[in-house]
Scaffold this motif. Structure first.
Motif, short mmCIF file in Angstrom:
data_model
loop_
_atom_site.label_atom_id
_atom_site.label_comp_id
_atom_site.label_asym_id
_atom_site.label_seq_id
_atom_site.Cartn_x
_atom_site.Cartn_y
_atom_site.Cartn_z
N SER A 85 -13.78 -10.70 -5.07
CA SER A 85 -14.64 -10.21 -4.15
C SER A 85 -14.92 -11.10 -2.87
O SER A 85 -15.11 -10.76 -1.87
N ALA A 86 -14.88 -12.44 -3.11
CA ALA A 86 -15.01 -13.38 -1.98
C ALA A 86 -13.75 -13.48 -1.16
O ALA A 86 -14.14 -13.60 0.10
N HIS A 87 -12.56 -13.16 -1.54
CA HIS A 87 -11.54 -13.62 -0.97
C HIS A 87 -10.26 -12.40 -0.63
O HIS A 87 -9.49 -12.75 0.16
N GLY A 88 -10.66 -11.32 -1.22
CA GLY A 88 -9.77 -10.18 -0.90
C GLY A 88 -9.01 -9.89 -2.27
O GLY A 88 -8.84 -10.79 -3.22
N THR A 89 -8.69 -8.77 -2.36
CA THR A 89 -8.04 -8.11 -3.51
C THR A 89 -6.46 -8.15 -3.09
O THR A 89 -6.04 -7.51 -2.24
N PRO A 90 -5.47 -8.99 -3.80
CA PRO A 90 -3.99 -8.87 -3.82
C PRO A 90 -3.29 -7.70 -3.98
O PRO A 90 -3.56 -7.41 -5.03
N VAL A 91 -2.57 -7.18 -3.07
CA VAL A 91 -1.64 -6.06 -3.41
C VAL A 91 -0.39 -6.42 -2.92
O VAL A 91 -0.19 -6.84 -1.57
N ASP A 92 0.78 -6.68 -3.91
CA ASP A 92 2.10 -6.80 -3.61
C ASP A 92 2.53 -5.89 -2.73
O ASP A 92 2.37 -4.62 -2.49
N LYS A 93 3.55 -6.35 -1.79
CA LYS A 93 4.26 -5.57 -0.78
C LYS A 93 4.81 -4.19 -1.30
O LYS A 93 4.64 -2.97 -0.46
N ALA A 94 5.50 -4.13 -2.35
CA ALA A 94 6.20 -2.84 -2.92
C ALA A 94 5.14 -1.89 -3.12
O ALA A 94 5.16 -0.73 -2.90
N THR A 95 4.00 -2.31 -3.87
CA THR A 95 2.83 -1.33 -4.20
C THR A 95 2.16 -0.83 -2.99
O THR A 95 1.50 0.35 -3.01
#
Length: 368
Positions: free
Chosen positions: A331-341
């Protein structure tokens, strides 16, 4: 673009509120009513925030394929197929699990409030996602709950002693509410690794933990491709015969008792649908003769927390605490989403008619 380097490339960091806006808009564009689109976005983004990327926004491309296959039905609602007082049978009609499970839990919570207990058999729901979400819904209403789920007609896990995939990842979940404190939430697949986690690893080019998978010949493998490329192998049950036995009971409790279906030769899915059945037991703590139940629970928790810790362990954690920590961090730093996804999600958004400019406007990052 807000991104961070990883050992295998780049993960895009997306603000949770922006990700929610994108998911909502995508499903409205696909034909969902606003409330349905919001509930789907609530669930998927919360799964990512909780660290369960396997059940988060990465599911969107498969959901669209299921919609195109005619399996996922938009704008469906839970229907009470039978009302037996403390037992409700709920028909999902292959509607979005994020909607029909939410409504099934609402009905069960209301009935448990009246009678002290309610067993809910939900059948034929399209993918209901992270099961902890439903236990948390019950806990927010002050209810204890436990949930048995099957992944009907989609065998991914080998039986103990077998090689062929015969069982779904069949999760179990339980929650205990605590006044003014986060609930205890235990939520796990009965396989050693969730299938969605193998998808995330496959997209990232990572290996999975040892003893999680076997290839089509029964040989152990750390490579997620063995369950994503033909000829396909199988996931393994957690805990050997114990996890296998629990998975089998989840199959029977959820698939058979709900009036849905179990996995066998006559029910195998041949498309992108994920069909779940769930048997939930929802209980009001006040129905028991236990005036200090929460005090006893707190005393036990303090006892656990006071344990001497193994080397390298900072804290003995409770069920649900890792998810809470991950939610705060993301919530504080962002949600990671990998490049392929991210590319797969962007392609899905384009497929329902969204432009790259609209995707970027909503997500705050360029389309993949």
């Amino acid at each position: 673009m807000n991104a961070k380097d990883t050992s295998t490339g780049t993960e895009i960091l997306i603000d949770a509120s922006r990700l929610h806006a994108l998911v909502s808009a995508l499903w409205e564009q696909a034909g969902s009513e606003p409330t349905e689109a919001r509930l789907v976005a609530d669930h998927l983004v919360q799964a990512n925030l909780s660290g369960h990327d396997s059940h988060g926004v990465g599911m969107i491309p498969r959901y669209l394929r299921s919609l195109q296959d005619g399996e996922l039905k938009l704008n469906m609602h839970a229907r009470i197929a039978r009302d037996a007082g403390a037992v409700l049978t709920v028909e999902g009609g292959r509607g979005f699990g994020q909607v029909v499970a939410h409504e099934a839990m609402q009905a069960g919570i209301a009935r448990a409030g009246q009678l002290g207990i309610c067993a809910v058999g939900l059948r034929n729901a399209h993918h209901i996602g992270r099961i902890g979400h439903w236990a948390e819904q019950c806990a927010q209403a002050g209810m204890v709950s436990f949930h048995f789920v099957n992944v009907a007609g989609d065998p991914l896990v080998a039986a103990f002693g077998g090689i062929d995939a015969r069982i779904g990842t069949n999760p179990f979940c339980a929650a205990f509410p605590r006044a003014g404190k986060p609930p205890l939430v235990l939520d796990f697949a009965t396989s050693r690794i969730a299938f969605g986690k193998t998808r995330v690893a496959y997209n990232k080019g990572h290996q999975v933990p040892p003893d999680s998978l076997i290839d089509h010949t029964g040989q152990p493998s750390n490579e997620p491709r063995v369950v994503h490329e033909d000829p396909r192998g199988s996931l393994l049950p957690f805990g050997g015969h114990k996890g296998y036995g629990m998975a089998a009971m989840c199959e029977i409790f959820a698939g058979a008792l709900s009036g849905g279906f179990t996995t066998h030769d006559g029910t195998l899915m041949t498309n992108s649908a994920i069909i779940n059945c769930m048997m939930s037991v929802i209980v009001s703590p006040t129905a028991f003769d236990a005036p200090d139940a929460e005090g006893e629970a707190d005393a036990f928790i303090a006892w656990l927390k006071a344990s001497r810790r193994a080397q390298g362990v900072d804290e003995v954690l409770l069920p649900g605490e890792p998810e809470l920590a991950r939610r705060a961090e993301r919530s504080a730093h962002g949600t990671p989403v990998d490049k392929a996804t991210w590319k797969q999600i962007s392609d899905t958004a384009r497929a329902v008619g969204m432009t790259d400019a609209r995707i970027g406007e909503l997500a705050g990052v360029a389309a993949g």
